[in-house]
Design a protein around this motif. Structure first.
Motif, PDB file in Angstrom:
ATOM      1  N   GLU A  97       0.829  -1.200   0.000  1.00 45.52           N
ATOM      2  CA  GLU A  97       0.000   0.000   0.000  1.00 45.52           C
ATOM      3  C   GLU A  97       0.866   1.254   0.000  1.00 45.52           C
ATOM      4  O   GLU A  97       0.565   2.228  -0.696  1.00 45.52           O
ATOM      5  N   PHE A  98       1.948   1.213   0.779  1.00 47.93           N
ATOM      6  CA  PHE A  98       2.851   2.364   0.821  1.00 47.93           C
ATOM      7  C   PHE A  98       3.478   2.604  -0.551  1.00 47.93           C
ATOM      8  O   PHE A  98       3.508   3.738  -1.043  1.00 47.93           O
ATOM      9  N   LEU A  99       3.980   1.513  -1.169  1.00 46.29           N
ATOM     10  CA  LEU A  99       4.606   1.656  -2.480  1.00 46.29           C
ATOM     11  C   LEU A  99       3.602   2.134  -3.512  1.00 46.29           C
ATOM     12  O   LEU A  99       3.914   2.967  -4.368  1.00 46.29           O
ATOM     13  N   SER A 100       2.376   1.607  -3.434  1.00 50.30           N
ATOM     14  CA  SER A 100       1.349   2.024  -4.372  1.00 50.30           C
ATOM     15  C   SER A 100       1.032   3.502  -4.201  1.00 50.30           C
ATOM     16  O   SER A 100       0.918   4.249  -5.182  1.00 50.30           O
ATOM     17  N   ASN A 101       0.880   3.920  -2.940  1.00 48.11           N
ATOM     18  CA  ASN A 101       0.582   5.332  -2.681  1.00 48.11           C
ATOM     19  C   ASN A 101       1.733   6.228  -3.123  1.00 48.11           C
ATOM     20  O   ASN A 101       1.522   7.276  -3.735  1.00 48.11           O
ATOM     21  N   MET A 102       2.966   5.805  -2.792  1.00 47.39           N
ATOM     22  CA  MET A 102       4.123   6.618  -3.172  1.00 47.39           C
ATOM     23  C   MET A 102       4.260   6.662  -4.687  1.00 47.39           C
ATOM     24  O   MET A 102       4.595   7.704  -5.262  1.00 47.39           O
ATOM     25  N   SER A 103       4.012   5.521  -5.331  1.00 42.11           N
ATOM     26  CA  SER A 103       4.071   5.494  -6.786  1.00 42.11           C
ATOM     27  C   SER A 103       3.081   6.488  -7.376  1.00 42.11           C
ATOM     28  O   SER A 103       3.406   7.265  -8.269  1.00 42.11           O
ATOM     29  N   HIS A 104       1.856   6.461  -6.837  1.00 41.93           N
ATOM     30  CA  HIS A 104       0.824   7.370  -7.340  1.00 41.93           C
ATOM     31  C   HIS A 104       1.192   8.820  -7.078  1.00 41.93           C
ATOM     32  O   HIS A 104       1.065   9.682  -7.963  1.00 41.93           O
ATOM     33  N   GLU A 105       1.675   9.102  -5.854  1.00 42.25           N
ATOM     34  CA  GLU A 105       1.965  10.487  -5.488  1.00 42.25           C
ATOM     35  C   GLU A 105       3.170  11.043  -6.249  1.00 42.25           C
ATOM     36  O   GLU A 105       3.244  12.246  -6.496  1.00 42.25           O
ATOM     37  N   ILE A 106       4.102  10.171  -6.633  1.00 39.29           N
ATOM     38  CA  ILE A 106       5.278  10.633  -7.385  1.00 39.29           C
ATOM     39  C   ILE A 106       4.968  10.715  -8.875  1.00 39.29           C
ATOM     40  O   ILE A 106       5.336  11.678  -9.546  1.00 39.29           O
ATOM     41  N   ARG A 107       4.268   9.705  -9.396  1.00 42.14           N
ATOM     42  CA  ARG A 107       4.016   9.663 -10.830  1.00 42.14           C
ATOM     43  C   ARG A 107       3.071  10.763 -11.294  1.00 42.14           C
ATOM     44  O   ARG A 107       3.209  11.282 -12.414  1.00 42.14           O
ATOM     45  N   THR A 108       2.098  11.122 -10.457  1.00 46.99           N
ATOM     46  CA  THR A 108       1.116  12.130 -10.884  1.00 46.99           C
ATOM     47  C   THR A 108       1.775  13.472 -11.187  1.00 46.99           C
ATOM     48  O   THR A 108       1.586  14.017 -12.279  1.00 46.99           O
ATOM     49  N   PRO A 109       2.548  14.071 -10.254  1.00 45.17           N
ATOM     50  CA  PRO A 109       3.210  15.336 -10.608  1.00 45.17           C
ATOM     51  C   PRO A 109       4.271  15.169 -11.693  1.00 45.17           C
ATOM     52  O   PRO A 109       4.478  16.080 -12.500  1.00 45.17           O
ATOM     53  N   LEU A 110       4.937  14.002 -11.729  1.00 47.07           N
ATOM     54  CA  LEU A 110       5.941  13.787 -12.760  1.00 47.07           C
ATOM     55  C   LEU A 110       5.285  13.747 -14.142  1.00 47.07           C
ATOM     56  O   LEU A 110       5.858  14.227 -15.126  1.00 47.07           O
ATOM     57  N   ASN A 111       4.081  13.197 -14.205  1.00 49.67           N
ATOM     58  CA  ASN A 111       3.359  13.185 -15.475  1.00 49.67           C
ATOM     59  C   ASN A 111       3.038  14.606 -15.936  1.00 49.67           C
ATOM     60  O   ASN A 111       3.101  14.922 -17.127  1.00 49.67           O
ATOM     61  N   ALA A 112       2.698  15.476 -14.962  1.00 50.48           N
ATOM     62  CA  ALA A 112       2.432  16.874 -15.313  1.00 50.48           C
ATOM     63  C   ALA A 112       3.697  17.537 -15.852  1.00 50.48           C
ATOM     64  O   ALA A 112       3.656  18.276 -16.849  1.00 50.48           O
ATOM     65  N   ILE A 113       4.831  17.288 -15.203  1.00 51.06           N
ATOM     66  CA  ILE A 113       6.103  17.891 -15.647  1.00 51.06           C
ATOM     67  C   ILE A 113       6.437  17.446 -17.070  1.00 51.06           C
ATOM     68  O   ILE A 113       6.717  18.267 -17.958  1.00 51.06           O
ATOM     69  N   LEU A 114       6.400  16.127 -17.311  1.00 48.28           N
ATOM     70  CA  LEU A 114       6.753  15.616 -18.631  1.00 48.28           C
ATOM     71  C   LEU A 114       5.696  15.975 -19.674  1.00 48.28           C
ATOM     72  O   LEU A 114       6.016  16.311 -20.820  1.00 48.28           O
ATOM     73  N   GLY A 115       4.421  15.903 -19.267  1.00 50.38           N
ATOM     74  CA  GLY A 115       3.340  16.198 -20.207  1.00 50.38           C
ATOM     75  C   GLY A 115       3.382  17.628 -20.714  1.00 50.38           C
ATOM     76  O   GLY A 115       3.308  17.882 -21.930  1.00 50.38           O
ATOM     77  N   PHE A 116       3.509  18.586 -19.795  1.00 49.08           N
ATOM     78  CA  PHE A 116       3.571  19.983 -20.210  1.00 49.08           C
ATOM     79  C   PHE A 116       4.850  20.264 -20.992  1.00 49.08           C
ATOM     80  O   PHE A 116       4.874  21.119 -21.887  1.00 49.08           O
TER      81      PHE A 116
END
Length: 635
Positions: free
Chosen positions: A211-230
């Motif tokens: 659960e921790f890894l899943s949450n951390m994955s989600h919390e890290i990937r979401t802003p990283l997607n914004a950085i790469l996407g923009f």
């Protein structure tokens, strides 16, 4: 003479009764459960006590390490006081004759306590307990004494024949075996319960870790997607050369950060046993081209020649886990380029005896023999290099993945001369399989004609990225932030495709997908989620999704998935025919081409129209289109 015979018969009868009783008691020991064993021992002592008409029967354990003995079981006749609580931790030095006799395997028999010397230590212990006669029989295992079974006569004196003593000695030895067996079972049960508790604790820890890894994955990937996407969108919008270089730096470093995150999470999943092999058919040439394009620019910047060579007999399509195969190749090529300052990195693909053989050879720094075997150890990094980028997990993950896929990964290297990694993979060849996805040269060239897409995403930045990407690709986009609203809109409005996030403010995207798939006209559903674990992918596919794109994603990944599943779209025949006919009437060649690409697979019964358009015979295509439109209106 008759009296002697009668006496002998009586003695034989008593012996038979005693034998029968002892046999019965011992048989009960063998069939008694661990939970009932203590009660069974106490009941057996009672039956022996009543048989011998004695007043107290008990069991003592010797603890020679501590120099003590302990009363462990006891039965007392009515009116006789119990001594069990009073006879704990009795020093062995207080009973030297007693202990010495037992250690020889002999019983301690005192028919008359009052006949012992007045200063006898044994008499001083027995008289306060009002014991008149006593028999204690040692419990022996081989030559070792572990304790004794005792018989106290309090109300009156009692004598024991030699035969009775011998039978009781057999009983005490058998009782020791039964006690030891149940003691071992009790210890085993205790250990078993401890193991169960430890397993449950480990499972809870694994769940918490997951659960921790899943949450951390989600919390890290979401802003990283914004950085790469923009960053992708900015680069596409047309900027000056200096800004484009800076955007490329952002993309390169963002993708490097993504690689580090993926490696750490992948190793955690491998250690937890959560990694699963997901087999599917894929194109080897397409994969090799994608891998080459991934590292072509990096190789050019370093001045290293990167080549990819494939034997002619390589099958077009194979069945394996393409994600893991590609990850292994990426790790090997990235590692080779990292440690090659000049020369070449050569990637070769050959096939032999049903086994694929990927070979990555470089002219880099190489590894000496002592460190070679450490390359597949997690977090290991070469001591002699000044390049410490990365986690040191790429090669260990590749090794684990190769094993999971039924293959192997080996390395040969020489310090100063380079390295050679060989990844072997058994595969199932798919004869005649059609290429599933279009191999776009540039994601900016992608166009989807007349595709209406519903995006279910609650993060504003992700909404902006998806809307701009999709609209630039020719899609009309509707946006909603909740699963409930998505269900409402799909009930009243028609969509060609749904892009769905896994985590939504009002629930789980998989539940939304499962409900949508119950409808007959449900369009293809593609999950776009920062929940990137294999169990998340499996849950998505189980709910009815046709594809899963993990954040952060490259636009090409999304468009490839959309293009691959555009054939699943339920087409409104009248709207399709009308749109194509309008484009033909206007002579819009580009739009006609997009329509043919979009609708050809979805309407094979109109192949005569698609063939006419492909030959630029618009007059023939128009006549067939008018005929179809007329038939559609008549229906």
């Amino acid at each position: 003479m008759r009296k002697i015979v009668i006496a002998l018969e009586e003695e034989l009868r008593k012996q038979e009764e005693l034998h029968h009783l002892v046999s019965l008691l011992l048989n009960r020991f063998l069939t008694t459960s661990l939970e009932d064993f203590s009660d069974r021992v106490n009941h057996s002592l009672e039956e022996l006590g009543r048989h011998f008409q004695t007043d107290r029967v008990y069991v003592f354990d010797y603890d020679f390490d501590e120099g003590l003995c302990h009363n462990t079981f006891e039965w007392c006749a009515p009116g006789v006081s119990a001594e069990l609580d009073n006879l704990q931790n009795v020093p062995l030095e207080a009973l030297p004759e007693w202990v010495e006799t037992h250690m020889k395997g002999e019983p301690m028999y005192i028919p008359q306590v009052h006949a012992l010397p007045i200063d006898s230590g044994i008499r001083q212990i027995l008289e306060p307990q009002h014991i008149q006669s006593l028999l204690t029989v040692p419990m022996m295992s081989g030559n070792a004494c572990h304790g004794f079974v005792g018989f106290d006569s309090v109300m009156q004196e009692r004598t024991y024949s030699t035969h009775e003593q011998r039978v009781l000695k057999d009983f005490s030895n058998a009782l020791l075996g039964a006690v030891e067996r149940h003691r071992i079972e009790a210890q085993r049960e205790t250990i078993y319960q401890q193991l169960i508790a430890a397993k449950q604790e480990a499972e809870r820890a694994n769940i918490a870790k997951s659960e921790f890894l899943s949450n951390m994955s989600h919390e890290i990937r979401t802003p990283l997607n914004a950085i790469l996407g923009f960053s992708h969108l900015l680069k596409r919008s047309g900027v000056d050369q200096k800004s484009e270089r800076r955007i490329d730096d952002i993309l390169q470093n963002g993708e490097h950060l993504l690689t580090l995150i993926n490696e750490i999470l992948d190793m955690s999943k491998i250690e937890s046993g959560y990694v699963r092999v997901v087999k599917q058919t894929f194109s080897l040439p397409v994969m090799m081209r994608e891998v080459y394009r991934t590292f072509d620019m990096m190789a050019q910047q370093k001045g290293v020649a990167l080549t990819v060579e494939m034997e002619q007999q390589i099958p077009e399509h194979v069945t394996s886990d393409p994600t893991k195969v590609k990850q292994i190749l990426i790790n090997l090529i990235q590692n080779a380029l990292k440690f090659t300052d000049q020369g070449t990195v050569r990637v070769e693909l050959s096939v032999s005896a049903g086994e694929l053989r990927f070979t990555v050879t470089d002219t880099g720094r190489g590894v000496d023999g002592q460190e070679l075997e450490l390359l597949f150890e997690p977090f290991y990094q070469k001591k002699y290099t000044d390049q410490h980028q990365g986690t040191g997990l790429g090669l260990p993950i590749s090794k684990q993945y190769a094993t999971l896929l039924g293959g192997d990964l080996q390395v040969e290297s020489e310090l100063g001369r380079g390295s050679r990694f060989v990844f072997t993979l058994p595969v199932e060849v798919e004869e005649g399989a059609a290429q599933a996805a279009r191999d776009f040269e540039e994601w900016t060239d992608v166009r989807f004609a007349d595709m209406h897409v519903l995006v279910v995403e609650d993060t504003p930045a992700q909404q902006d990225i998806l809307q701009e990407l999709l609209e630039a690709a020719g899609c009309s986009v509707s946006m909603t932030a909740s699963g409930k609203r998505a269900l409402e809109r799909t009930a009243t409005e028609r969509y060609d495709m749904i892009l769905l996030d896994m985590r939504l403010p009002d629930g789980n995207g998989a539940d939304v997908a499962a409900e949508l798939k119950q409808r007959d006209d449900c369009p293809p559903i593609i999950f776009i989620s920062a929940n990137a674990f294999e169990e998340d992918r499996q849950r998505a596919f189980a709910s009815g999704a046709c594809a899963f794109v993990s954040k952060p994603f490259h636009p090409k990944q999304l468009f490839d998935a959309m293009y691959r599943h555009r054939g699943d779209i339920v087409v409104d025949s009248h709207d399709m025919l009308r749109n194509v006919h309008k484009a033909v009437q206007e002579g819009d060649v580009e739009t006609i081409e997009r329509f043919v690409q979009t609708y050809q697979q979805k309407a094979p019964h109109l192949q005569v129209i698609w063939d006419a358009l492909d030959r630029f015979d618009y007059e023939l295509a128009s006549r067939h289109l008018q005929r179809e439109l007329g038939a559609d209106r008549a229906d």
